[in-house]
Design a protein around this motif. Structure first.
Motif, short mmCIF file in Angstrom:
data_model
loop_
_atom_site.label_atom_id
_atom_site.label_comp_id
_atom_site.label_asym_id
_atom_site.label_seq_id
_atom_site.Cartn_x
_atom_site.Cartn_y
_atom_site.Cartn_z
N ASP A 4 -9.23 -56.18 -26.66
CA ASP A 4 -9.81 -54.91 -27.07
C ASP A 4 -8.77 -54.08 -27.81
N PRO A 5 -9.01 -53.72 -29.07
CA PRO A 5 -8.04 -52.92 -29.83
C PRO A 5 -8.15 -51.43 -29.55
N PHE A 6 -9.14 -51.01 -28.76
CA PHE A 6 -9.31 -49.59 -28.43
C PHE A 6 -9.51 -49.47 -26.92
N LEU A 7 -8.43 -49.11 -26.24
CA LEU A 7 -8.47 -49.06 -24.78
C LEU A 7 -9.32 -47.87 -24.30
N ASN A 8 -10.29 -48.15 -23.44
CA ASN A 8 -11.17 -47.12 -22.90
C ASN A 8 -11.76 -47.63 -21.60
N VAL A 9 -12.52 -46.78 -20.92
CA VAL A 9 -13.02 -47.13 -19.59
C VAL A 9 -13.83 -48.42 -19.60
N SER A 10 -14.56 -48.69 -20.67
CA SER A 10 -15.39 -49.89 -20.72
C SER A 10 -14.55 -51.17 -20.83
N THR A 11 -13.27 -51.05 -21.22
CA THR A 11 -12.39 -52.22 -21.30
C THR A 11 -12.24 -52.88 -19.94
N ALA A 12 -12.42 -52.11 -18.88
CA ALA A 12 -12.32 -52.66 -17.52
C ALA A 12 -13.30 -53.81 -17.31
N PHE A 13 -14.40 -53.82 -18.07
CA PHE A 13 -15.44 -54.84 -17.90
C PHE A 13 -15.42 -55.89 -19.00
N ARG A 14 -14.39 -55.89 -19.81
CA ARG A 14 -14.25 -56.88 -20.89
C ARG A 14 -13.56 -58.11 -20.28
N LEU A 15 -14.32 -58.94 -19.61
CA LEU A 15 -13.78 -60.08 -18.88
C LEU A 15 -14.55 -61.35 -19.24
N HIS A 16 -13.83 -62.45 -19.27
CA HIS A 16 -14.49 -63.72 -19.53
C HIS A 16 -15.19 -64.21 -18.27
N LEU A 17 -16.32 -64.85 -18.46
CA LEU A 17 -17.11 -65.36 -17.35
C LEU A 17 -16.29 -66.25 -16.42
N VAL A 18 -15.44 -67.09 -16.99
CA VAL A 18 -14.62 -68.00 -16.19
C VAL A 18 -13.65 -67.22 -15.32
N GLU A 19 -13.05 -66.16 -15.87
CA GLU A 19 -12.13 -65.35 -15.08
C GLU A 19 -12.85 -64.66 -13.93
N VAL A 20 -14.06 -64.18 -14.17
CA VAL A 20 -14.83 -63.54 -13.11
C VAL A 20 -15.08 -64.53 -11.97
N LEU A 21 -15.44 -65.76 -12.31
CA LEU A 21 -15.69 -66.78 -11.29
C LEU A 21 -14.42 -67.11 -10.51
N LEU A 22 -13.30 -67.25 -11.21
CA LEU A 22 -12.04 -67.59 -10.54
C LEU A 22 -11.56 -66.45 -9.65
N THR A 23 -11.77 -65.21 -10.09
CA THR A 23 -11.39 -64.06 -9.27
C THR A 23 -12.21 -64.03 -7.99
N THR A 24 -13.47 -64.44 -8.07
CA THR A 24 -14.31 -64.51 -6.87
C THR A 24 -13.73 -65.52 -5.87
N VAL A 25 -13.21 -66.63 -6.37
CA VAL A 25 -12.58 -67.64 -5.50
C VAL A 25 -11.35 -67.04 -4.80
N ILE A 26 -10.55 -66.27 -5.55
CA ILE A 26 -9.36 -65.64 -4.98
C ILE A 26 -9.76 -64.67 -3.87
N LYS A 27 -10.81 -63.88 -4.11
CA LYS A 27 -11.27 -62.92 -3.10
C LYS A 27 -11.82 -63.65 -1.87
N ALA A 28 -12.48 -64.79 -2.11
CA ALA A 28 -12.98 -65.58 -0.98
C ALA A 28 -11.83 -66.08 -0.12
N ASP A 29 -10.75 -66.53 -0.75
CA ASP A 29 -9.56 -66.96 -0.01
C ASP A 29 -8.98 -65.80 0.79
N PHE A 30 -8.97 -64.62 0.19
CA PHE A 30 -8.47 -63.43 0.88
C PHE A 30 -9.27 -63.16 2.15
#
Length: 320
Positions: free
Chosen positions: A137-163
């Motif tokens: 994202d060349p323009f940082l703003n609140v919506s950048t928080a949701f600029r995530l790749h689908l694969v990263e979202v899935l992998l982050t869920t695995v990390i939270k499950a381990d937690f």
């Protein structure tokens, strides 16, 4: 500082009471309400001009990514995490803690876990391929928080499950902690200058700290990994305090959600001998120069500087 930390158990209890709608819809509605509030604040007093075509394009792409990824998938991942938490509740490292310390420990340890996960996404090339979508994202703003790749979202869920498996925290704490972290991530991406930010930065990750994390320079964006607390970066030597020269990646920003998704599967470095289609290089350079000019409000006298910088950016090896 102690009084500030003690707010989190109270907030967790409040959120767990508010977010009881079926399938996590209360959480989604809360996030959208806060997102709308931040967007309005950015329009009124944004650090960078939020009314440019660059800003509008960023908001449009990020919101479409939110719809495609984080609404549908987060509902599924949150439901999965809650079911898992119900099965392993009171069978982990935090069993001996009572309230409010259990809630506080859950929140702090989740933030530490996400710090190391974030750092790993920068350190391993195969993870960076997907995480760089967030940095594109060349323009940082609140919506950048949701600029995530689908694969990263899935992998982050695995990390939270381990937690959850390790700590044995119950479902209400999982939901409340996840929501608090997400709200703070929205805050530290916001295109805002916050009163007292310099002092808040001693404890929390604030917009000025996280802005450097989105620098185009690798030695700068490999800093300030913290989600909520900045003291992880202070303790582990990854903190830096300065204003980045430019935001984003050294590539032409994707123009829509599909291009954003495809970028995650493209090589980190374009082959040196791979020819580009005729006229594409000039178009890319012109677009990059336009972005630079737009950021400074099209002030005159910088045309050649913008063009040379854009040419260097496009013709250099495709970073990262």
């Amino acid at each position: 500082m102690f009084e500030t930390l003690m707010l989190f158990p109270s907030l967790s209890a409040l959120l767990s009471g508010l977010l009881q709608l079926p399938e996590g819809m209360g959480r989604v509605l809360l996030l959208f309400a806060v997102l709308a509030g931040f967007v309005l604040m950015e329009l009124r007093c944004g650090k960078e001009n939020p009314r440019t075509s660059l800003a509008r394009r960023s908001l449009r792409i990020n919101l479409s990514t939110l719809v495609m990824n984080d609404v549908l998938l987060s509902l599924l991942s949150t439901s999965f995490l809650l079911v898992l938490a119900e099965r392993v509740a009171r069978r982990g490292l935090l069993d001996g803690l009572g309230d409010p310390w259990r809630g506080l420990a859950t929140f702090v340890l989740l933030d530490l876990t996400l710090y190391f996960w974030h750092r790993t996404c920068h350190a391993l090339p195969w993870l960076w391929r997907f995480h760089r979508i967030h940095h594109s994202d060349p323009f940082l703003n609140v919506s950048t928080a949701f600029r995530l790749h689908l694969v990263e979202v899935l992998l982050t869920t695995v990390i939270k499950a381990d937690f959850i498996l390790v700590t044995g925290v119950e479902a209400t704490l999982v939901l409340a902690s996840e929501t608090l972290v997400t709200l703070w991530v929205m805050f530290h991406h916001a295109n805002l200058c916050i009163a007292g930010e310099r002092w808040l930065a001693w404890l929390f990750t604030v917009p000025s700290l996280h802005r450097l994390h989105h620098s185009t320079q690798r030695d700068e964006h490999d800093r300030n990994y913290g989600f909520v607390f900045s003291f992880w970066d202070r303790l582990l030597g990854t903190l830096a305090v300065r204003e980045p020269v430019d935001i984003g990646l050294n590539l032409t920003p994707p123009g829509n959600w599909l291009e954003l998704f495809k970028l995650g599967f493209q090589p980190l470095h374009a082959p040196a001998d791979a020819p580009l289609p005729s006229g594409l290089v000039e178009t890319m350079i012109a677009e990059a120069a336009y972005y630079r000019a737009e950021k400074r409000g099209f002030a005159s006298g910088f045309e050649m500087e913008d063009w040379v910088a854009a040419e260097r950016q496009i013709l250099a090896p495709r970073q990262r």
